[in-house]
Write a protein that holds these residues in place. Structure first.
Motif, PDB file in Angstrom:
ATOM      1  N   LEU A 133       0.819  -1.204   0.000  1.00 35.19           N
ATOM      2  CA  LEU A 133       0.000   0.000   0.000  1.00 35.19           C
ATOM      3  C   LEU A 133       0.858   1.260   0.000  1.00 35.19           C
ATOM      4  O   LEU A 133       0.534   2.256  -0.671  1.00 35.19           O
ATOM      5  N   ALA A 134       1.960   1.242   0.732  1.00 35.39           N
ATOM      6  CA  ALA A 134       2.856   2.403   0.741  1.00 35.39           C
ATOM      7  C   ALA A 134       3.452   2.635  -0.649  1.00 35.39           C
ATOM      8  O   ALA A 134       3.612   3.792  -1.082  1.00 35.39           O
ATOM      9  N   HIS A 135       3.780   1.571  -1.354  1.00 32.14           N
ATOM     10  CA  HIS A 135       4.314   1.723  -2.711  1.00 32.14           C
ATOM     11  C   HIS A 135       3.257   2.279  -3.655  1.00 32.14           C
ATOM     12  O   HIS A 135       3.567   3.127  -4.522  1.00 32.14           O
ATOM     13  N   ILE A 136       2.015   1.850  -3.527  1.00 34.19           N
ATOM     14  CA  ILE A 136       0.948   2.360  -4.388  1.00 34.19           C
ATOM     15  C   ILE A 136       0.707   3.841  -4.116  1.00 34.19           C
ATOM     16  O   ILE A 136       0.490   4.641  -5.047  1.00 34.19           O
ATOM     17  N   LYS A 141       1.017   9.563  -6.076  1.00 38.40           N
ATOM     18  CA  LYS A 141       1.081  10.888  -5.463  1.00 38.40           C
ATOM     19  C   LYS A 141       0.962  12.014  -6.485  1.00 38.40           C
ATOM     20  O   LYS A 141       0.615  13.147  -6.129  1.00 38.40           O
ATOM     21  N   SER A 142       1.197  11.752  -7.749  1.00 39.67           N
ATOM     22  CA  SER A 142       1.072  12.805  -8.762  1.00 39.67           C
ATOM     23  C   SER A 142      -0.381  13.122  -9.089  1.00 39.67           C
ATOM     24  O   SER A 142      -0.673  14.210  -9.604  1.00 39.67           O
ATOM     25  N   GLY A 321      -6.866   4.377  -9.925  1.00 41.79           N
ATOM     26  CA  GLY A 321      -5.817   5.102 -10.650  1.00 41.79           C
ATOM     27  C   GLY A 321      -4.591   4.241 -10.898  1.00 41.79           C
ATOM     28  O   GLY A 321      -3.963   4.336 -11.964  1.00 41.79           O
ATOM     29  N   PHE A 322      -4.234   3.394  -9.942  1.00 37.54           N
ATOM     30  CA  PHE A 322      -3.105   2.484 -10.117  1.00 37.54           C
ATOM     31  C   PHE A 322      -3.386   1.482 -11.240  1.00 37.54           C
ATOM     32  O   PHE A 322      -2.490   1.142 -12.020  1.00 37.54           O
ATOM     33  N   GLY A 323      -4.630   1.023 -11.350  1.00 34.78           N
ATOM     34  CA  GLY A 323      -4.987   0.103 -12.427  1.00 34.78           C
ATOM     35  C   GLY A 323      -5.077   0.777 -13.773  1.00 34.78           C
ATOM     36  O   GLY A 323      -4.913   0.126 -14.810  1.00 34.78           O
ATOM     37  N   GLN A 324      -5.339   2.076 -13.811  1.00 33.97           N
ATOM     38  CA  GLN A 324      -5.400   2.798 -15.078  1.00 33.97           C
ATOM     39  C   GLN A 324      -4.022   3.144 -15.618  1.00 33.97           C
ATOM     40  O   GLN A 324      -3.876   3.338 -16.838  1.00 33.97           O
ATOM     41  N   GLN A 325      -3.007   3.206 -14.758  1.00 41.13           N
ATOM     42  CA  GLN A 325      -1.688   3.656 -15.191  1.00 41.13           C
ATOM     43  C   GLN A 325      -0.633   2.557 -15.193  1.00 41.13           C
ATOM     44  O   GLN A 325       0.181   2.493 -16.116  1.00 41.13           O
ATOM     45  N   VAL A 326      -0.618   1.694 -14.175  1.00 41.68           N
ATOM     46  CA  VAL A 326       0.470   0.726 -14.034  1.00 41.68           C
ATOM     47  C   VAL A 326      -0.040  -0.708 -14.124  1.00 41.68           C
ATOM     48  O   VAL A 326       0.387  -1.473 -15.000  1.00 41.68           O
ATOM     49  N   CYS A 334       4.882  -4.231 -14.973  1.00 41.72           N
ATOM     50  CA  CYS A 334       5.510  -4.702 -13.729  1.00 41.72           C
ATOM     51  C   CYS A 334       6.913  -4.145 -13.549  1.00 41.72           C
ATOM     52  O   CYS A 334       7.376  -3.970 -12.411  1.00 41.72           O
ATOM     53  N   SER A 335       7.626  -3.863 -14.644  1.00 43.74           N
ATOM     54  CA  SER A 335       8.989  -3.336 -14.514  1.00 43.74           C
ATOM     55  C   SER A 335       9.013  -1.926 -13.960  1.00 43.74           C
ATOM     56  O   SER A 335      10.034  -1.485 -13.432  1.00 43.74           O
ATOM     57  N   MET A 336       7.895  -1.205 -14.041  1.00 41.91           N
ATOM     58  CA  MET A 336       7.802   0.149 -13.506  1.00 41.91           C
ATOM     59  C   MET A 336       7.141   0.183 -12.133  1.00 41.91           C
ATOM     60  O   MET A 336       7.068   1.253 -11.520  1.00 41.91           O
ATOM     61  N   CYS A 337       6.672  -0.944 -11.661  1.00 38.94           N
ATOM     62  CA  CYS A 337       5.929  -0.994 -10.399  1.00 38.94           C
ATOM     63  C   CYS A 337       6.886  -1.182  -9.230  1.00 38.94           C
ATOM     64  O   CYS A 337       7.832  -1.993  -9.292  1.00 38.94           O
ATOM     65  N   LEU A 338       6.654  -0.459  -8.166  1.00 37.22           N
ATOM     66  CA  LEU A 338       7.478  -0.594  -6.967  1.00 37.22           C
ATOM     67  C   LEU A 338       7.194  -1.902  -6.221  1.00 37.22           C
ATOM     68  O   LEU A 338       7.975  -2.275  -5.340  1.00 37.22           O
ATOM     69  N   ASN A 339       6.102  -2.555  -6.554  1.00 33.98           N
ATOM     70  CA  ASN A 339       5.756  -3.818  -5.902  1.00 33.98           C
ATOM     71  C   ASN A 339       6.227  -5.043  -6.687  1.00 33.98           C
ATOM     72  O   ASN A 339       5.764  -6.153  -6.423  1.00 33.98           O
ATOM     73  N   GLN A 340       7.130  -4.867  -7.612  1.00 38.07           N
ATOM     74  CA  GLN A 340       7.542  -5.986  -8.448  1.00 38.07           C
ATOM     75  C   GLN A 340       8.259  -7.074  -7.647  1.00 38.07           C
ATOM     76  O   GLN A 340       8.271  -8.233  -8.064  1.00 38.07           O
ATOM     77  N   HIS A 341       8.830  -6.734  -6.490  1.00 40.86           N
ATOM     78  CA  HIS A 341       9.536  -7.736  -5.680  1.00 40.86           C
ATOM     79  C   HIS A 341       8.660  -8.330  -4.575  1.00 40.86           C
ATOM     80  O   HIS A 341       9.076  -9.278  -3.909  1.00 40.86           O
TER      81      HIS A 341
END
Length: 372
Positions: A133-136, A141-142, A321-326, A334-341
């Motif tokens: 959740l913190a990564h999302i 934040k933009s 918004g996270f589903g619309q962009q990432v 997934c390569s741009m997502c902070l939750n990839q790991h």
């Protein structure tokens, strides 16, 4: 002093060849005399049967704590000499000491149904959901996703009365089903220019209303729902929308997701989580559900079981918004997502569409390859 022999001589007399010799005088007495006395049955003086007499004697014996002295019968040991009588000690002095080698029995405590202590059950929650959740939040934040600029809270006229704004929020939610936010915002802009009140929708014919909301998904069905809902609001709620989830879901074309979002946006009350296709997809990908769900309503119930209530309003805005962009439906970034790991579904391709029956791809798995 008398002597009693227990095994072969069952009386204080010595038996020799059919006679008994006593120690007092040495006189011989025939044995038959004692046997005849011992074999004699007691006679019933009052004429009662022997069984009744025996029952009364047993009752008398039980009722008396200490039996009285009885005459000596043949075969019994004579009482000891008066000078050698030893009095028995009270029973309290002769109790055996408690055995220290025996295990002490444990007491079992039982509770009644109303007094039983409640069992403590831990609430299930995803193991890594706070970091995810913190990564999302960091990625959102933009605030530049389509839902941030063209969501249901942005489609109302800020200069209209409160009840009109609430109705416009409900209409935008009804149009957004199976429709992108850009298309919904364009339809709401045309509808507001024409007049977006309960009375305006009732007075507008179906053909005109269809041209105003086109090309939203299922626009013909939504024209019918808008007309029926407007009539119902005019007759039962005085032109305003209901202020409860139960009242909102009674309206044609309004489901639980729209009802909870309308309560949050129009009435500023958090009654549940608004789950659409984005929230449903991302919650399953992140492992935020104890078991995989099949539809958004199942996802809503599963999320509300563990997600803290103070996050219910924010979670829809974040995940949409996270589903619309990432985290896109097909080919997520997934390569741009902070939750990839820490995402269980990271770098996994989307499931392929099932081929139509009878097509070449549908029968390809049935043909065996040539071994040559």
């Amino acid at each position: 002093m008398y002597v009693c022999i227990y095994k072969h001589m069952a009386s204080p007399y010595f038996v020799y060849g059919g006679s008994v010799v006593t120690r007092s005088g040495g006189r011989r007495t025939p044995l038959s005399a004692f046997q005849s006395k011992g074999n004699q049955k007691p006679s019933n003086v009052d004429g009662r049967p022997p069984v009744a007499v025996k029952a009364e004697e047993e009752e008398a014996a039980v009722s008396q704590p200490e039996p009285s002295a009885a005459p000596l019968l043949p075969g019994d040991c004579p009482p000891p000499h008066p000078q050698t009588v030893v009095r028995a000690k009270p029973e309290t002095d002769t109790l055996p000491p408690a055995s220290t080698g025996r295990r002490r029995r444990q007491l079992k405590v039982e509770y009644e149904n109303d007094e039983a202590p409640p069992l403590k059950t831990e609430r299930w929650e995803p193991p890594d959901w706070r970091r995810q959740l913190a990564h999302i939040r960091e990625m959102r934040k933009s605030r530049d996703a389509p839902v941030d600029k063209m969501g249901a809270d942005k489609c109302q006229d800020p200069e209209s009365p409160a009840h009109v704004r609430r109705f416009q929020v409900l209409v935008s939610l009804m149009l957004s089903s199976q429709t992108k936010d850009q298309v919904t915002a364009a339809a709401m802009q045309k509808l507001r220019a024409h007049g977006c009140t309960v009375g305006d929708v009732i007075r507008t014919d179906d053909e005109t209303l269809g041209r105003l909301i086109y090309p939203v998904g299922f626009w013909r069905t939504k024209v019918k729902y808008l007309k029926q809902t407007s009539v119902m609001l005019q007759q039962e709620f005085g032109g305003d929308i209901p202020d409860s989830v139960e009242g909102l879901v009674r309206l044609p074309g309004v489901g639980p997701k729209m009802a909870h979002l309308a309560m949050a946006i129009a009435w500023d009350q958090v009654t549940g989580i608004g789950v659409d296709t984005h929230v449903h997809r991302i919650a399953n990908r992140l492992g935020w559900l104890e078991k995989a769900t099949k539809n958004p309503e199942e996802t809503r119930k599963a999320l509300e079981e563990w997600l803290p209530r103070e996050l219910w309003r924010e979670i829809n805005w974040l995940l949409v918004g996270f589903g619309q962009q990432v985290c896109l439906p097909v080919s997520p970034l997934c390569s741009m997502c902070l939750n990839q790991h820490c995402c269980p579904a990271a770098f996994k391709t989307s499931p392929a569409k099932k081929p139509k029956a009878g097509s070449l791809h549908s029968t390809a798995h049935k043909v065996k390859p040539d071994p040559d």
